[in-house]
Scaffold this motif. Structure first.
Motif, short mmCIF file in Angstrom:
data_model
loop_
_atom_site.label_atom_id
_atom_site.label_comp_id
_atom_site.label_asym_id
_atom_site.label_seq_id
_atom_site.Cartn_x
_atom_site.Cartn_y
_atom_site.Cartn_z
N SER A 318 0.83 -1.22 0.00
CA SER A 318 0.00 0.00 0.00
C SER A 318 0.86 1.26 0.00
O SER A 318 0.47 2.28 -0.58
N ASN A 325 -5.32 0.48 -4.38
CA ASN A 325 -5.70 0.72 -2.99
C ASN A 325 -7.21 0.69 -2.79
O ASN A 325 -7.70 0.16 -1.78
N ALA A 326 -7.96 1.25 -3.71
CA ALA A 326 -9.42 1.29 -3.56
C ALA A 326 -10.01 -0.10 -3.56
O ALA A 326 -10.88 -0.43 -2.74
N ALA A 329 -8.89 -1.99 -0.29
CA ALA A 329 -9.53 -1.42 0.90
C ALA A 329 -11.01 -1.79 0.96
O ALA A 329 -11.53 -2.14 2.02
N GLU A 330 -11.67 -1.72 -0.18
CA GLU A 330 -13.10 -2.05 -0.21
C GLU A 330 -13.35 -3.50 0.19
O GLU A 330 -14.18 -3.79 1.06
N ASP A 356 -3.26 6.56 1.24
CA ASP A 356 -4.44 6.40 0.39
C ASP A 356 -5.22 5.15 0.78
O ASP A 356 -6.45 5.16 0.89
N HIS A 359 -7.07 5.75 4.14
CA HIS A 359 -8.29 6.55 4.02
C HIS A 359 -9.42 5.74 3.40
O HIS A 359 -10.57 5.76 3.87
N LYS A 360 -9.12 5.00 2.35
CA LYS A 360 -10.17 4.21 1.68
C LYS A 360 -10.65 3.08 2.58
O LYS A 360 -11.85 2.74 2.59
N THR A 363 -12.92 4.62 5.21
CA THR A 363 -14.22 4.94 4.61
C THR A 363 -15.08 3.69 4.49
O THR A 363 -16.28 3.71 4.79
N GLN A 364 -14.46 2.59 4.04
CA GLN A 364 -15.22 1.34 3.89
C GLN A 364 -15.65 0.78 5.24
O GLN A 364 -16.77 0.28 5.39
N ASP A 418 -9.85 13.86 6.95
CA ASP A 418 -11.24 13.67 6.57
C ASP A 418 -12.10 14.07 7.77
O ASP A 418 -12.21 13.32 8.74
#
Length: 772
Positions: A318, A325-326, A329-330, A356, A359-360, A363-364, A418
C-alpha cells in the motif's frame, strides 16, 4: 580481540545496510553491461587468426568483468548478514543490561560478563536471573564478534581476488558458485527446495527469480487447507517464513499480492482461523514428544506470525503503490473478521499502511459499520486467533484501524484530514469503551509530530491542527485528548501569540513553515477544558516560556542593533523592541495561564492551590533555543512538545520561578521580568564608534554594544563561564536578579513597567469581556 558491551552499543549496523545498498546499485549498473558484452561477441562469420585474437580478448574482458562482479555479490551478502546479526545482538544485550541495571544490579562487562547485586538486596531467584542476564549479554557479544570476523574474512577475500567470477554472464558471476549455470526456473526450484540457500543469496538473485519465488509462495498460501499433521504445520511455516523475510522486496512482494488479490488475502486469514477452532486430533499424536498442548501453541504462534507477515506485505504494497488501494480497501473492509485480524496483526508489528489505502479502508469500515459498533460481537462471536480472543475489542475492526493509524504520519493525516471520519472516531461513535484512548495518538501524530515537516505534510499538519482546536471548542471531547490539545497549542505557539495578544504581529523569521489558524475564543475554551490536566498544562506552560524567551531575546538584540545604526531618534527604554516584547510576552502568558487556571479551578477544590499549580507549570527555559542563520529552529520546540506528551511530562517546581520557598516567585510578572533580564544579559551588538550613544548602552573599545545596567556582569554563570539559563538559577540567584531593576532607572525599569502593563492590560480586557 573480544567485543565489549560498550563497543557493541557504539556500532551502527545501519551503515552496513547503506554500504550494501550502494554496492547493490553498483552491481545492477554492472549487470547493465551484459547487453554490450553480448553485442561484442565475435560473429560466427569471422575466421582466421584475427578472429581467434578477438575471441580471446572478448573472453578475457568477460572474465575480468565477472571477477569484478563476483566479490560484489559476496560482499553484499556479507554486509547483510553482519548487519542482521549485529542488530539482533545490540538489542539483546541492551535489553538484558537495562533489565539488570533497572534492578540496581552491577553489570561487569569484562570477559566473561558478570552481574552482581552490588549494594542492593537480593530475593529468591535473583541469582539465577543474574546469571541468565549475564549469559544473554555474553552470547550477544560472542555473536557480534563472530559477525565481525566473518565480514572481515569476506572483505579480505574480496580485496585479494579470492572470488572467481567464472566464464558465464555477469549476473551469474554475482551468485554463489553453487547457483551458477542454472536457468531462472532451475534456480527458483533449487532455492524453494532449500530456503536457507535462498536466505544466503537473496540480495543478488535476478528479479525474475525473486518474482517466481513470490508467485509460487502465493500459490502455496492459496492452497492452504486444514492442518492434520505436524508435517503439514511445518510446511505452512515454511511458506509464511519466506513471506515474512521478503515482504518488503518489490519483485517478490508484488508477485505475491498480485496472485492473491484482496479476496485471496481474506481467504488465507479465514483458512487460518479454522486451525484452532476445534481440538486437534492428529492421527500420530501417540508419538512423543508431540503433545496436543504443544501443537496447539505452535499453531497459535503460526496464526499470529502468518497474519503479521500478511499485514507487513499489505503495508509494503500500500505504501509502494503495488496494489489498487481502492479495490483492496473495499474488499478487506467488507470482511469484518479478516479486517480485524489483519489490522490487529499490523498493530502488533507496528506496520505503517499507505495513506491512500488507510483513508479508503477507513471509509469502507465506516460504511460497513453503518453506525452500529456492536455488530462485531455477533460476527466474531467465539473467534480465537493466535491465542487471543476476538470477541472483545480485538474483533472490532474500526478500533484496530484506529490503533494502526498512528503508525505513520501519512496514515494519521489520512484519518484526521477527513473531517467526517475524524469527528465520528473522535466523538460521535458511542461505545462503552470509547475510541479516545487510541484516537488521541492519531491526533498527535497527524499534528504535533508532523508540524516541522516540509511541504504538503507540514501544511496538512497545520490545517488539521486548526480544525482540531475549532472542533474541540465546539464539542465536549473526552479527557484523553487533553494532552494532544495542549500539544497542538504548544507546537503552534507562534500562531497563538498574534491571536491573543493585542497589536502583536506574526514573528519573523517564523519558527515553522506552515501555520495554524486559531480564534481567541476557541483557544480560551480549549485551555479551560484542559486546565485540570497537569501534562497538558505543563506542555503549554513550558512552550510559552520558551517562546517568550525567544521574543525577549529578539527584542533585546533588535534594541542593541537599533542603537548600532546611530539613529539619534531611536528611543531606548520607551518604545524600543525589548520593551514592546516584554509587554507582549506578559500578555501572552497572562492569557494562557489565566484560562488554564480557570479550567483547573473548575476541576479542583482549592482555587489558590490550583492557580499556583498552573503557574508552576510555566517552567522557565533550562536551555537556549538553538539558532541557525535564519533564526530559531522550529523543530526544536516541536520535539520538546512531542517528548513531553509521550512521557506525561510534569514541570519541576524546583527549576521554575515559582519556587516553593517563596510565594513571590509564583508571580508570572516576576517570571517574565527574569526572562527579559536574561535577554538583556545575552544581547550584544557591533557598530562603528558612536558619539550619540543612549545612556542605557555602552560601547567597548572593539565596537561592541551592551546594555550598561551591569546585568551581563552580574548574571550568574555556570562552571564554564556561560550565562546560566533562567531555569537553572537557584531561588537566591533569582531573587538577586529580580531586585536589581527596582534600584535603578533606565532600561531595566522600563522593562518592569512593560511587563506590569502587559498583565494589567490583559486583566482589564478580561474584566470587560466577563461583563459583556
Amino acid at each position: 580481540m573480544a567485543v565489549t558491551y560498550e563497543q557493541l552499543q557504539s556500532w551502527k549496523p545501519e551503515g552496513l545496510d547503506t554500504a550494501a545498498d550502494d554496492l547493490n546499485t553498483a552491481r545492477k549498473k554492472l549487470l547493465d553491461q551484459q547487453d554490450e558484452m553480448d553485442a561484442g561477441k565475435v560473429p560466427d562469420t569471422w575466421i582466421g587468426e584475427a578472429a581467434t585474437r578477438a575471441e580471446n580478448r572478448h573472453r578475457g574482458l568477460v572474465e575480468s568483468l565477472n571477477d569484478i562482479a563476483a566479490p560484489l555479490g559476496q560482499v553484499i551478502m556479507g554486509l547483510d548478514d553482519a548487519s542482521a546479526t549485529i542488530k539482533k545482538a545490540k538489542s539483546s544485550a541492551q535489553g538484558a543490561y537495562q533489565a539488570a541495571t533497572g534492578k540496581g544490579w552491577k553489570v561487569s562487562t569484562g570477559s566473561p560478563v558478570s552481574i552482581t547485586a552490588g549494594e542492593g538486596k537480593t530475593e529468591d531467584g535473583d541469582e539465577a536471573t543474574m546469571k541468565e542476564l549475564a549469559q544473554t549479554i555474553q552470547d550477544a557479544l560472542t555473536d557480534a564478534e563472530r559477525a565481525e570476523n566473518d565480514l572481515v574474512a569476506v572483505l579480505n577475500s574480496a580485496t585479494k581476488g579470492g572470488y572467481d567470477g567464472g566464464t558465464g554472464s555477469i549476473e551469474q558471476a554475482t551468485l554463489p558458485p553453487e547457483l551458477r549455470g542454472l536457468s531462472d526456473d532451475e534456480l527458483a526450484k533449487k532455492l524453494l527446495d532449500d530456503p536457507e540457500l535462498m536466505d544466503d543469496s537473496w540480495e543478488v538473485l535476478p528479479p525474475e527469480v525473486q518474482a517466481q519465488i513470490g508467485d509460487y509462495t502465493a500459490k502455496k498460501l492459496e492452497d492452504l487447507d486444514d492442518i492434520d499433521s505436524v508435517a503439514e504445520r511445518k510446511e505452512a511455516e515454511k511458506w509464511f517464513s519466506i513471506l515474512g523475510k521478503h515482504s518488503d522486496d518489490r519483485d517478490f512482494g508484488e508477485a505475491v499480492i498480485d496472485r492473491l488479490g484482496p479476496e485471496g488475502v481474506n481467504n488465507v486469514i479465514h483458512q487460518m482461523t479454522g486451525w484452532t477452532r476445534n481440538q486437534i486430533t492428529y492421527p500420530d499424536y501417540e508419538n512423543p514428544p508431540v503433545t496436543i498442548g504443544d501443537e496447539t501453541m505452535a499453531l497459535q504462534k503460526l496464526q499470529k506470525e502468518g497474519a503479521g507477515n500478511l499485514a507487513a506485505l499489505l503495508g509494503s504494497a500500500s505504501r509502494g503503490g503495488w496494489i489498487d488501494n481502492a479495490d483492496y480497501a473495499e474488499k478487506i473492509g467488507q470482511d469484518s473478521t479478516a479486517a480485524a485480524i489483519l489490522l490487529h496483526a499490523a498493530e502488533g508489528r507496528n506496520v505503517e499502511l499507505g495513506a491512500d489505502f488507510t483513508h479508503k479502508l477507513g471509509t469502507q469500515l465506516l460504511e460497513t459499520e453503518n453506525g452500529d459498533p456492536l455488530r462485531y460481537s455477533q460476527i466474531n462471536n467465539g473467534l480465537f486467533f493466535g491465542g487471543e480472543s476476538f470477541m472483545d475489542e480485538n474483533g472490532d475492526p474500526l478500533r484496530q484501524f484506529v490503533k494502526v493509524a498512528d503508525n505513520g504520519i501519512g496514515s494519521a493525516q489520512a484519518v484526521m484530514g477527513d473531517e467526517k471520519m475524524a469527528s465520528y472516531l473522535m466523538h460521535d461513535r458511542l461505545t462503552a469503551n470509547h475510541l479516545a484512548e487510541d484516537m488521541d495518538s492519531v491526533v498527535r501524530v497527524a499534528t504535533v509530530d508532523a508540524a516541522a515537516e516540509e511541504g504538503e505534510v507540514g501544511k496538512k499538519a497545520a490545517d488539521i491542527a486548526s480544525w482540531t482546536i475549532d472542533y474541540a471548542a465546539k464539542n465536549e471531547l473526552d479527557d484523553h485528548y487533553d494532552e494532544e490539545l495542549g500539544g497542538i497549542i504548544a507546537t503552534y505557539m507562534e500562531d497563538v501569540y498574534p491571536e491573543v495578544v493585542d497589536d502583536a504581529a506574526p514573528i519573523k523569521p517564523p519558527l515553522l513553515d506552515h501555520h495554524a489558524d486559531f480564534s481567541r475564543d476557541d483557544l480560551g475554551k480549549v485551555l479551560r477544558h484542559i486546565g485540570g490536566n497537569e501534562t497538558a498544562t505543563s506542555v503549554v506552560g513550558s512552550s510559552a516560556a520558551q517562546f517568550n524567551q525567544l521574543l525577549l531575546d529578539r527584542g533585546a538584540q533588535a534594541t542593541i542593533d537599533g542603537v548600532g545604526t546611530g539613529d539619534p531618534s531611536f528611543d531606548v527604554g520607551s518604545d524600543d523592541p525589548l520593551v514592546s516584547a516584554s509587554h507582549r510576552a506578559a500578555g501572552l502568558r497572562g492569557f494562557l495561564e489565566d484560562n488554564l487556571a480557570d479550567g483547573a479551578v473548575a476541576d479542583g477544590e482549592n482555587e489558590a492551590e490550583d492557580r499556583k499549580r498552573v503557574a508552576e507549570m510555566f517552567t522557565l527555559p533550562l536551555d537556549v533555543i538553538p539558532t541557525d542563520g535564519t533564526g530559531p529552529v522550529g523543530g526544536y520546540l516541536v520535539d520538546q512538545v512531542k517528548d513531553q506528551i509521550i512521557k506525561g511530562y510534569v514541570g519541576d517546581p524546583a527549576g521554575v520561578a515559582a519556587a516553593e520557598s517563596d510565594e513571590s516567585y509564583a508571580s508570572a510578572r516576576r517570571s517574565t521580568e527574569l526572562q527579559s533580564l536574561y535577554a538583556m544579559a545575552n544581547a550584544e551588538g557591533q557598530a562603528q564608534q558612536l558619539d550619540n550613544l543612549p545612556e542605557q548602552v555602552d560601547q567597548g573599545a572593539d565596537g561592541s554594544l551592551r546594555f550598561n545596567n551591569g546585568i551581563s556582569e552580574d548574571w550568574p554563570r555556570d562552571s564554564e563561564g556561560n550565562l546560566k539559563p533562567p531555569g537553572s538559577l537557584t531561588p537566591a540567584e533569582m531573587d538577586a536578579m529580580l531586585r536589581r531593576p527596582e534600584d535603578e532607572s533606565g532600561i531595566g525599569s522600563a522593562v518592569k513597567r512593560a511587563v506590569d502593563n502587559g498583565y494589567d492590560n490583559y486583566q482589564n480586557r478580561k474584566k470587560l469581556e466577563d461583563h459583556g
